[in-house]
Scaffold this active site. Structure first.
Site, short mmCIF file in Angstrom:
data_model
loop_
_atom_site.label_atom_id
_atom_site.label_comp_id
_atom_site.label_asym_id
_atom_site.label_seq_id
_atom_site.Cartn_x
_atom_site.Cartn_y
_atom_site.Cartn_z
N GLU A 15 47.78 45.56 51.17
CA GLU A 15 47.43 44.27 50.58
C GLU A 15 48.24 44.07 49.30
OE1 GLU A 15 43.33 43.78 49.63
OE2 GLU A 15 42.62 44.63 51.50
N HIS A 53 45.12 37.17 47.54
CA HIS A 53 45.41 38.49 48.10
C HIS A 53 45.50 38.40 49.61
CE1 HIS A 53 41.02 38.72 48.69
NE2 HIS A 53 41.22 39.73 49.49
N HIS A 108 45.06 39.92 53.61
CA HIS A 108 44.27 40.70 54.55
C HIS A 108 45.17 41.07 55.72
CE1 HIS A 108 39.89 39.39 53.38
NE2 HIS A 108 40.48 40.09 52.45
N ASP A 112 35.30 41.40 48.16
CA ASP A 112 35.94 40.21 47.59
C ASP A 112 34.92 39.37 46.83
OD1 ASP A 112 38.37 40.90 48.71
OD2 ASP A 112 38.13 39.57 50.44
ZN LIG Z 1 39.88 40.60 50.67
#
Ligand SMILES: [Zn+2]
Length: 123
Positions: free
Chosen positions: A25, A71, A73, A84
């Protein structure tokens, strides 16, 4: 009316970051000027291991203007995880999640509580 606007150029960079970080990530902080997200900072506390880019609050003083996060995934699931949802409120109001395979359609924006946020992409 969209909830927020984002510069297309910035969105493209975020998608590219997702792609180049895969299968890890990435985590970036979003900066809003007026009603438009038009800058970002890569989170210096980001752990770029194979598991996750979990934010390390004590490693990163938040600058002014930070309005949210983006961000990726790598799993491709474009929805906030439980982690999150714990992390979002600490970093601002708007949170973009980008999923593999990182095309122009593979992202969504959420408010800190996980509800959908409408975004207008502007040139
Ligand atoms: Zn996440």
């Amino acid at each position: 009316m969209p909830d927020i606007k984002i510069k297309r150029e910035l969105l493209m960079i975020l998608l590219e970051l997702g792609k180049s970080s895969h299968p890890s990530e990435f985590l970036a902080l979003l900066i809003k000027n007026g009603d438009t997200i038009d800058e970002f900072e890569l989170a210096p506390g980001t752990i770029t291991g194979s598991s996750s880019a979990r934010y390390q609050p004590d490693m990163m003083p938040l600058g002014t203007g930070i309005s949210g996060s983006a961000h990726s995934h790598p799993s491709g699931a474009i929805r906030p995880s439980d982690a999150d949802l714990r992390f979002f409120p600490a970093v601002g109001k708007y949170h973009i999640i980008i999923g593999a395979p990182y095309t122009e359609d593979d992202w969504r924006c959420f408010f800190a509580d996980g509800s959908p946020c409408s975004v207008e992409v502007i040139d």
